[in-house]
Design a protein around this motif. Sequence first.
Motif, PDB file in Angstrom:
ATOM      1  N   ARG A 154      -2.911  51.444  31.432  1.00 35.40           N
ATOM      2  CA  ARG A 154      -4.718  50.850  31.382  1.00 35.40           C
ATOM      3  C   ARG A 154      -4.698  50.370  30.604  1.00 35.40           C
ATOM      4  O   ARG A 154      -5.682  49.132  31.194  1.00 35.40           O
ATOM      5  CB  ARG A 154      -5.348  52.073  30.819  1.00 35.40           C
ATOM      6  N   SER A 155      -4.410  50.080  29.900  1.00 34.35           N
ATOM      7  CA  SER A 155      -4.670  48.323  29.018  1.00 34.35           C
ATOM      8  C   SER A 155      -4.159  47.650  29.047  1.00 34.35           C
ATOM      9  O   SER A 155      -5.079  46.304  29.035  1.00 34.35           O
ATOM     10  CB  SER A 155      -5.191  48.744  27.323  1.00 34.35           C
ATOM     11  N   ARG A 156      -2.960  47.175  29.734  1.00 39.56           N
ATOM     12  CA  ARG A 156      -2.677  46.605  30.069  1.00 39.56           C
ATOM     13  C   ARG A 156      -3.092  45.786  31.548  1.00 39.56           C
ATOM     14  O   ARG A 156      -3.668  44.659  32.538  1.00 39.56           O
ATOM     15  CB  ARG A 156      -0.594  46.186  30.580  1.00 39.56           C
ATOM     16  N   GLU A 157      -3.532  46.688  32.484  1.00 39.94           N
ATOM     17  CA  GLU A 157      -4.435  46.782  33.516  1.00 39.94           C
ATOM     18  C   GLU A 157      -5.784  45.945  33.614  1.00 39.94           C
ATOM     19  O   GLU A 157      -5.990  44.882  34.562  1.00 39.94           O
ATOM     20  CB  GLU A 157      -4.123  47.962  34.238  1.00 39.94           C
ATOM     21  N   SER A 158      -6.562  46.718  32.387  1.00 42.40           N
ATOM     22  CA  SER A 158      -7.827  45.991  31.849  1.00 42.40           C
ATOM     23  C   SER A 158      -7.494  44.323  32.001  1.00 42.40           C
ATOM     24  O   SER A 158      -8.147  43.625  32.444  1.00 42.40           O
ATOM     25  CB  SER A 158      -8.489  46.201  31.282  1.00 42.40           C
ATOM     26  N   SER A 202       2.584  38.073  28.382  1.00 38.61           N
ATOM     27  CA  SER A 202       2.148  38.545  27.576  1.00 38.61           C
ATOM     28  C   SER A 202       1.532  38.015  25.693  1.00 38.61           C
ATOM     29  O   SER A 202       0.966  39.171  25.396  1.00 38.61           O
ATOM     30  CB  SER A 202       3.052  39.770  26.988  1.00 38.61           C
ATOM     31  N   THR A 203       2.168  36.803  25.753  1.00 39.16           N
ATOM     32  CA  THR A 203       0.813  36.117  24.899  1.00 39.16           C
ATOM     33  C   THR A 203      -0.416  36.093  25.257  1.00 39.16           C
ATOM     34  O   THR A 203      -1.138  36.052  23.474  1.00 39.16           O
ATOM     35  CB  THR A 203       1.824  34.815  24.414  1.00 39.16           C
ATOM     36  N   THR A 204      -1.070  35.596  25.940  1.00 34.93           N
ATOM     37  CA  THR A 204      -2.599  35.874  26.652  1.00 34.93           C
ATOM     38  C   THR A 204      -2.834  37.405  26.550  1.00 34.93           C
ATOM     39  O   THR A 204      -3.787  37.624  26.624  1.00 34.93           O
ATOM     40  CB  THR A 204      -2.517  34.615  27.821  1.00 34.93           C
ATOM     41  N   LEU A 205      -2.352  38.159  26.945  1.00 40.89           N
ATOM     42  CA  LEU A 205      -2.750  39.651  27.444  1.00 40.89           C
ATOM     43  C   LEU A 205      -2.104  40.190  25.877  1.00 40.89           C
ATOM     44  O   LEU A 205      -3.568  40.972  26.108  1.00 40.89           O
ATOM     45  CB  LEU A 205      -1.819  40.131  28.249  1.00 40.89           C
TER      46      LEU A 205
END
Length: 231
Positions: A154-158, A202-205
């Motif tokens: 859910r945190s990745r999707e946000s 992944s380094t920006t997310l």
Amino acid sequence: DDHPWIAPTATDVRSPCPGLNTLANHGYLPRTGMNITISQILGAALQGFNVDADAIIQAAKFGLLSGNAPETMNLDALSLHNLIEHDASLSRNDFALGDNLHFNETVFSTLANSNPGVDFYNTTSAGLVQHARLTDSVARNPNVTNTLKEHLLRSRESSLYLSIMGDPLTGVAPKQFVQIFFREERLPIAEGWTRPTTLIDSTTLAPLESIIRPVSMWVASQACEDLVIGP
Ligand code: HEM
Ligand code: MG
């Protein structure tokens, strides 16, 4: 425009993921939504959203488990509950409460109405929305699944919707763009959106997720087995 938005036909299939659906509605993915390879997904995400493979490859690999074909998936099969699809979504109902595949405006109203008084969403509002959506699922869904796996998804999707519809470096996204993305599964090009110039990986997310996660005040409902998703 060589990738126009075209609504899915009666035989086209779509997923519980507004990202994949938008890519299919613009023809970055096969418009049928069927027999899609991981390579097609990775190429479409880069072309359409400037999202790098490293941010989505685990989800794409899990997606193969939604069906029997060795190397392809159908978008509708991705609604298989608790594979990638989870409870407390931003725009779909919980599996035990109804339709976990199609957009639901009542569910989406929590996100739509968040961050009042300004015209953008950000990591703080996204964390508060995650908290509100999970609180609702825990209160109304006796079958809710809420482990570390779901929290991380859910945190990745946000972080993804803020990044693709806004500035991947600040996590600030215009409300209008985010709402069009979820409600119409359309790139809001006519409204002024342009593909992010920053490669989203992944380094920006991760920095966005590091704000979203504590703001969401997440508490597990169940333990899960230790997650191993890569080397
Ligand atoms: C959910 C965005 C790639 C499968 C979501 C959600 C967002 C999102 C914002 C949350 C929807 C909600 O809570 O209502 C994206 C973006 C992608 C991407 C921008 C980049 C292209 C993928 C990939 C897969 C995938 C590669 C697997 C093949 C799913 C599934 C859900 C989902 C199954 C439903 C989870 C749930 O809410 O229950 N995605 N996604 N997505 N995504 Fe994606
Ligand atoms: Mg869901």
